[in-house]
Design an enzyme around this catalytic site. Sequence first.
Site, PDB file in Angstrom:
ATOM      1  N   TRP A 118      -5.738  12.194   0.059  1.00 53.11           N
ATOM      2  CA  TRP A 118      -5.776  10.751   0.357  1.00 53.11           C
ATOM      3  C   TRP A 118      -5.139  10.459   1.703  1.00 53.11           C
ATOM      4  O   TRP A 118      -5.659   9.656   2.490  1.00 53.11           O
ATOM      5  CB  TRP A 118      -5.096   9.949  -0.751  1.00 53.11           C
ATOM      6  CG  TRP A 118      -5.770  10.112  -2.077  1.00 53.11           C
ATOM      7  CD1 TRP A 118      -5.236  10.653  -3.202  1.00 53.11           C
ATOM      8  CD2 TRP A 118      -7.127   9.746  -2.417  1.00 53.11           C
ATOM      9  NE1 TRP A 118      -6.162  10.647  -4.218  1.00 53.11           N
ATOM     10  CE2 TRP A 118      -7.321  10.102  -3.760  1.00 53.11           C
ATOM     11  CE3 TRP A 118      -8.175   9.160  -1.705  1.00 53.11           C
ATOM     12  CZ2 TRP A 118      -8.528   9.886  -4.431  1.00 53.11           C
ATOM     13  CZ3 TRP A 118      -9.384   8.943  -2.355  1.00 53.11           C
ATOM     14  CH2 TRP A 118      -9.550   9.318  -3.699  1.00 53.11           C
ATOM     15  N   ASP A 132       0.624   4.009   1.256  1.00 53.29           N
ATOM     16  CA  ASP A 132      -0.360   4.005   0.171  1.00 53.29           C
ATOM     17  C   ASP A 132       0.422   4.330  -1.102  1.00 53.29           C
ATOM     18  O   ASP A 132       0.907   5.443  -1.271  1.00 53.29           O
ATOM     19  CB  ASP A 132      -1.432   5.069   0.457  1.00 53.29           C
ATOM     20  CG  ASP A 132      -2.420   5.245  -0.705  1.00 53.29           C
ATOM     21  OD1 ASP A 132      -2.259   4.577  -1.751  1.00 53.29           O
ATOM     22  OD2 ASP A 132      -3.353   6.056  -0.542  1.00 53.29           O
ATOM     23  N   LYS A 141      -4.312   2.868 -11.228  1.00 58.03           N
ATOM     24  CA  LYS A 141      -3.399   3.856 -11.807  1.00 58.03           C
ATOM     25  C   LYS A 141      -2.280   3.134 -12.579  1.00 58.03           C
ATOM     26  O   LYS A 141      -2.231   3.236 -13.783  1.00 58.03           O
ATOM     27  CB  LYS A 141      -2.834   4.790 -10.738  1.00 58.03           C
ATOM     28  CG  LYS A 141      -3.770   5.946 -10.394  1.00 58.03           C
ATOM     29  CD  LYS A 141      -4.625   5.698  -9.204  1.00 58.03           C
ATOM     30  CE  LYS A 141      -5.548   6.853  -8.873  1.00 58.03           C
ATOM     31  NZ  LYS A 141      -6.036   6.764  -7.492  1.00 58.03           N
TER      32      LYS A 141
END
Length: 359
Positions: free
Chosen positions: A100, A169, A193
């Site tokens: 990511w 992030d 999540k």
Amino acid sequence: MKTVHNFNAGPCILPQPAVEAGVKALTNFKDSGLSVIEISHRSKDWEAVMAECEAQWRELLHIPDNYKVLFLTGGASTQFMMVPFNLFHTKAAYLETGVWAKKAYAEAKGLHGDAAVKVASSADRNYNYIPKGYDVPKDADYFHITTNNTIYGTEIHTDYDSPVPLVADMSSDIMSRPLDVAKYGLIYGGAQKNVGTAGVTFVIVREDVLGKTGRYIPTILDYTSHIKNGSMYNTPPVFPIFIMNETLKWVKSQGGVAGMYKQNVEKAALLYNEIDRNKLFVGTAEKEDRSLMNVCFVMNKGFENKEEAFLNFAKEKGMVGIKGHRSVGGFRASIYNACPKESVQALIDCMREFERSEA
Ligand SMILES: *Cc1c(COP(=O)(O)O)cnc(C)c1O
């Protein structure tokens, strides 16, 4: 119904009360006789949900007044591009700690070439640790990090002191621990999540980091469009925001982020202790950087051929979603906020039983 233990990496387990509230709101939102997805996002009833959701974010994370909280769409992946659009003037710094983080860096590089600088990377050991001891250029407009590396099971456990605005992030560890928001310029993540279902993206941004690029920013990608319109520049993802609001109510009922953190530390310790004790398994991440959210492990040396057998064994016992990401292999148990300690214990029992059967 069969008892299942949900270790999916995302989308993943949500608090049951949030799911149940969602089911009810789909047929009868606030006793209106209408579904939450059938009403105007400009209605009073909906605006009350938006306001409550923002208030909960502010309360749970003690977000200072000079920060805005936004609910957008496009997932964390859209933020990989929106961040450089909005914050990049001459230079940006990135820490590469996994897939990511790499994707976030690629967007800055795609837009600004070599003015996007990678300060350090843990690619040399398949991202099994968090790099330390590097310098962040003081003339960068921001420094981007990924606080939890969902795929590799590593996590940054502290709020960094950065010489330039810190952009994070936090898709997979938001609300898992208390946070010093004041140390960040911008925090973002997909909700799916720890704070709800896919479809809504949260952004927490300090106002003074905006408005400095000197370039045109397409309206829909400009944070200021969303700030001016209270996250309703265009139609917001109403149902995901509803679920997020309910998820945050649940977090609050667990003692807020401090309560969550206590539970998360306990759950992770139980599971890592078993991995370290059990002769069949070995953890993949450096101990000091181990994630509280995603626990990655593989078969120990000499037992590599048992991987498939353990997956089948665990499946029989109701374990769901423990197959590791293809780039790490082995197993990954995602034990997000909503994953109960009972599920972690069930997985541990399963690992012990498998060890006995293989002895
Ligand atoms: C899941 C995840 C993403 C991707 O989020 P999308 O909302 O699907 O774009 C990005 N970063 C991290 C750390 C993630 O865990």
